[in-house]
Design a protein around this motif. Structure first.
Motif, mmCIF file in Angstrom:
data_model
loop_
_atom_site.group_PDB
_atom_site.id
_atom_site.type_symbol
_atom_site.label_atom_id
_atom_site.label_comp_id
_atom_site.label_asym_id
_atom_site.label_seq_id
_atom_site.Cartn_x
_atom_site.Cartn_y
_atom_site.Cartn_z
ATOM 1 N N GLN A 353 44.892 -7.689 56.076
ATOM 2 C CA GLN A 353 44.985 -7.180 54.709
ATOM 3 C C GLN A 353 46.380 -6.599 54.486
ATOM 4 O O GLN A 353 46.628 -5.429 54.723
ATOM 5 C CB GLN A 353 43.906 -6.110 54.462
ATOM 6 C CG GLN A 353 42.487 -6.581 54.684
ATOM 7 C CD GLN A 353 42.098 -7.681 53.703
ATOM 8 O OE1 GLN A 353 42.514 -7.674 52.542
ATOM 9 N NE2 GLN A 353 41.304 -8.627 54.176
ATOM 10 N N PRO A 354 47.321 -7.418 54.034
ATOM 11 C CA PRO A 354 48.696 -6.932 53.847
ATOM 12 C C PRO A 354 48.795 -6.011 52.636
ATOM 13 O O PRO A 354 48.085 -6.175 51.646
ATOM 14 C CB PRO A 354 49.494 -8.218 53.618
ATOM 15 C CG PRO A 354 48.499 -9.163 53.018
ATOM 16 C CD PRO A 354 47.182 -8.846 53.679
ATOM 17 N N ILE A 355 49.689 -5.032 52.742
ATOM 18 C CA ILE A 355 50.005 -4.164 51.608
ATOM 19 C C ILE A 355 51.228 -4.772 50.922
ATOM 20 O O ILE A 355 52.356 -4.648 51.402
ATOM 21 C CB ILE A 355 50.289 -2.725 52.071
ATOM 22 C CG1 ILE A 355 49.073 -2.171 52.829
ATOM 23 C CG2 ILE A 355 50.634 -1.842 50.887
ATOM 24 C CD1 ILE A 355 49.341 -0.837 53.516
ATOM 25 N N VAL A 356 50.976 -5.476 49.834
ATOM 26 C CA VAL A 356 52.039 -6.223 49.157
ATOM 27 C C VAL A 356 52.888 -5.277 48.318
ATOM 28 O O VAL A 356 52.371 -4.449 47.564
ATOM 29 C CB VAL A 356 51.445 -7.335 48.275
ATOM 30 C CG1 VAL A 356 52.543 -8.028 47.471
ATOM 31 C CG2 VAL A 356 50.704 -8.355 49.139
ATOM 32 N N ASN A 357 54.191 -5.412 48.463
ATOM 33 C CA ASN A 357 55.146 -4.631 47.677
ATOM 34 C C ASN A 357 55.434 -5.386 46.383
ATOM 35 O O ASN A 357 56.277 -6.288 46.343
ATOM 36 C CB ASN A 357 56.420 -4.412 48.491
ATOM 37 C CG ASN A 357 57.453 -3.578 47.759
ATOM 38 O OD1 ASN A 357 57.204 -3.082 46.667
ATOM 39 N ND2 ASN A 357 58.618 -3.427 48.372
ATOM 40 N N THR A 358 54.723 -5.014 45.318
ATOM 41 C CA THR A 358 54.845 -5.758 44.058
ATOM 42 C C THR A 358 56.226 -5.627 43.435
ATOM 43 O O THR A 358 56.643 -6.485 42.647
ATOM 44 C CB THR A 358 53.774 -5.281 43.060
ATOM 45 O OG1 THR A 358 53.903 -3.859 42.881
ATOM 46 C CG2 THR A 358 52.378 -5.592 43.577
ATOM 47 N N ALA A 359 56.955 -4.575 43.779
ATOM 48 C CA ALA A 359 58.292 -4.380 43.214
ATOM 49 C C ALA A 359 59.343 -5.272 43.860
ATOM 50 O O ALA A 359 60.467 -5.391 43.356
ATOM 51 C CB ALA A 359 58.707 -2.913 43.369
#
Length: 742
Positions: A353-359
């Motif tokens: 479950q990756p923590i995606v950096n939307t920025a």
């Protein structure tokens, strides 16, 4: 005990004699006197040559013991990977990619000690040598000993520190494992001793003379100083003796010393058909010992075979996928436009479950777009372009120059003023002359083989002929006696296609020592001028399909086939796209290069100052901050600067990621996660990407996880070989074994 020591001494002496015999071509009976050996220049140089035998070069396969790669060799029971991942090793059966190097390194240290002890009583006059040369030999031995102790502490931690030759009467009961800090002090002392030698061309210089590839030099000393002090200050090794301030001073001085002596980061841009970017070009380009082109390499390593041993199954001749890059490594490559990580971590222990950096600008549906250029140079991903050639062009166009010898049968051969040009005059029947021999294998198992030259002729010759000559030819196979040379007073191009002869059962031609015999007609009176003789091997370009690592693709993922990726990715770093069964052109891993020196300083500097933007005087009129050093690495590949204003902890995360990306597959990650004491975080789970193709051509991406038992604390260090442990327990009554290996 005395008998045992005598036996060991004799065995080591015999081993030394054999190695020197190879180097010097002298006759030894196993009892050669060191006194006699150190009376001759050849003897001294030969013994020094034997000191070089234990250098441990970086190895691609070490990446499979880290979170850089998952090995496809794990399918084989008993392979290193299969045993490593389940923690199946004990002190008695332990092995690593470099085996169990304890004994080999100590034998080399013993030779260095003997050399340094014996050379003190020798003068340059006695050896018919120069003082500068003699000082260079001493400096090389000091450098080698420093390198060997660095290699030991990285693997074993505290080790016995031996700087004098052991005598037969040595009392082993007094031996101890010396703390890492004390060993590092000796390393630095040896480096200082080496640097005290004159820096002249004949002395211990910054460069390597022609024909002296892999010889120690002043640049290597600076690299050893930099790495040794960095390790001494790191959490795993530090006992407080060496601080980060000490490390910043020494790593900074090493860096500035290299910079003022013309060491530079590689900045040569590639042609579009050779590499995707300059980072890729650097790693497929062999170092040149004179540093005319490559000014970044400090000490070279070995050439590697990626296409065959870490390649894709769609490549003819490939045997294994080898080191398959992990998803964690892929996630570490930032977005080029923003300089931000696409994934900042994981919300589960298995990293599914990756923590995606939307920025960051990252698009999970197009995960490989817009990444750090080093990503494209390091990893083959699904859809990655493999073939950089122009369609319909040449995948190979190699030219092997030949000259004429100056004698033959019923001919006179003279060299003309123009370089590479000759005049051949026939004097009687069966006139012929031979070319010089090949110095390398033309390796023409595919493509066209063309004989080319330019010529002038006083007659029309219709019965010339060429024989494929080898040192011991069987029947001297040849072309038909119908080769035509037209009468001409102008330089005329000649081309003869030899490709058809390759299919003959006798064909073995084109190796070192082979040549051509030119039969210049059959009679006297012919005068032929000839120049620019060469064999041209040409392979037409057949564009390879992009990497297809999706399920069912040409290079599709598998967990049972060693030739297929286990993670959805293949290794690209070091791989020349032109490499294959007919052209092994992959690059080499460097042991030391300038980029590491920048990074070593950056780490020491931010740790010492607590502020990555604090500039430090690094000597030689230079000042630099940790951020400056890291940004120098990033700028040369076109990545944005690390932003200003980061805290020490924030910068540390960026620094460690930068080090991981820049030095991927160079052998550093294995030791970095240990010296930082984060192995438990990085090694327990690694992941890959299972990609499936939809009917509309789009793809679905599913992370898959591999659990390992190779994260345990005992694996911070190699075990000392059990035989050594048993011997030293007998002598000292102490258990020398590293924690967890008892």
């Amino acid at each position: 005990m005395k008998k045992y020591i005598q036996i060991v001494f004799i065995l080591i002496a015999l081993g030394f004699a054999a190695s020197c015999n190879d180097a010097l071509e002298l006759e030894y009976d196993g009892r050669s006197s060191l006194d006699e050996l150190f009376k001759t220049r050849n003897g001294v140089r030969g013994y020094l040559n034997s000191c070089y035998g234990a250098r441990i070069m970086p190895d691609i396969n070490r990446s499979t013991l880290t979170d850089e790669s998952q090995s496809s060799e794990m399918v084989f029971q008993g392979s290193l990977a299969s045993l490593w991942y389940v923690d199946a090793f004990s002190a008695s059966n332990y092995s690593n990619v470099d085996g169990q190097p304890w004994s080999g390194i100590y034998q080399a240290i013993r030779r260095c000690n003997i050399f340094l002890n014996r050379i003190e009583g020798v003068t340059a006059i006695e050896l018919a040598s120069l003082e500068e040369e003699l000082s260079s030999w001493k400096a090389q031995a000091h450098t080698l000993r420093a390198l060997y102790y660095l290699q030991l502490i990285k693997r074993y931690g505290a080790v016995p520190l031996i700087t004098d030759p052991y005598e037969i009467s040595h009392d082993f009961s007094q031996d101890v494992r010396t703390p890492v800090s004390a060993v590092v002090k000796q390393i630095l002392d040896d480096c200082d001793a080496a640097l005290s030698a004159p820096a002249s061309t004949l002395g211990f210089s910054w460069s390597v003379r022609t024909g002296e590839n892999y010889i120690m030099n002043r640049a290597v000393v600076q690299a050893i100083r930099s790495q040794a002090i960095l390790y001494a200050a790191s959490p795993l090794y530090s006992d407080g003796t060496y601080t980060w301030t000490n490390a910043a001073e020494i790593t900074g001085n090493a860096l500035s010393s290299l910079l003022v002596n013309d060491y530079k980061l590689w900045v040569e841009e590639p042609e579009s058909n050779s590499a995707q970017n300059l980072y890729e070009l650097y790693f497929i380009t062999p170092h040149d010992e004179q540093r005319a082109r490559d000014k970044e390499t400090i000490y070279p390593g070995n050439r590697v075979n990626i296409w065959g041993s870490h390649g894709m199954p769609s490549t003819p001749g490939q045997t294994t996928a080898g080191a398959c890059p992990t998803q964690e490594l892929v996630d570490s490559y930032e977005m080029q436009e923003t300089g931000m990580l696409p994934v900042t971590g994981y919300s589960d222990p298995q990293h599914l479950q990756p923590i995606v950096n939307t920025a960051s600008g990252y698009d999970p549906e197009n995960p490989y777009e817009g990444r750090d250029p080093r990503f494209y140079a390091t990893i083959y991903f699904n859809g990655a372009v493999r073939d950089l050639g122009v369609a319909g062009g040449l995948a190979r166009d190699d030219h092997y120059k030949l000259n004429m010898t100056l004698s033959g049968n019923n001919v006179t051969v003279t060299e003309l003023e123009e370089e590479g040009a000759y005049k051949i005059e026939t004097l009687g029947p069966d006139p012929f002359v031979s070319t010089t021999t090949f110095t390398q294998d033309i390796n023409a198992t595919a493509g066209s083989i063309l004989l080319k030259f330019q010529y002038k002729s006083n007659n029309n010759i219709t019965n010339a002929q060429f024989f494929f000559a080898a040192p011991n030819p069987a029947g001297l196979q040849s072309t038909p006696e119908n080769v035509v040379l037209n009468k001409t007073t102008e330089w005329t191009d000649f081309e003869l296609d030899l490709t058809e002869y390759r299919s003959q059962s006798w064909w073995k031609w084109g190796k070192p020592g082979h040549s051509l015999r030119f039969d210049v007609g059959a009679d006297a009176g012919n005068i032929v001028e000839i120049k620019d003789i060469e064999i041209n091997v040409r392979v037409e370009s057949v564009p390879a399909a992009p990497c297809q690592s999706f399920v069912g693709g040409l290079d599709g993922i598998s967990t049972t086939d060693r030739r297929a990726t286990f993670t959805g990715y293949y290794l690209r770093k070091y791989n020349n796209w032109k490499s294959g069964r007919d052209n092994d052109a992959d690059g080499e891993i460097r042991m030391f290069r300038l980029a590491e020196m920048y990074l070593n300083f950056a780490e020491a500097a931010y740790q010492a100052t607590g502020n990555p933007e604090t500039a430090i005087n690094i000597g030689n009129g230079m000042s630099m901050s940790a951020r400056d050093a890291v940004n120098a690495i990033r700028r040369r590949v076109g990545m944005p600067d690390i932003p200003a204003g980061l805290s020490k902890d924030e910068f540390e995360k960026r620094y460690r990621n930068e080090r991981r990306v820049e030095l991927a597959y160079e052998g550093h990650r294995y030791f970095d996660v240990r010296r930082w004491k984060i192995m438990e975080q990085s090694e327990r789970y690694v992941t890959g990407m299972r990609i499936t193709k939809n009917d509309d051509g789009s793809f679905n991406y599913q992370r898959i996880s591999f659990e390992r038992d190779s994260y345990k604390e005992k694996l911070y260090f190699y075990p000392i070989p059990q035989g050594e442990i048993d011997k030293m327990f007998t002598h000292t009554g102490l258990d020398w074994q590293n924690p967890g290996w008892n």
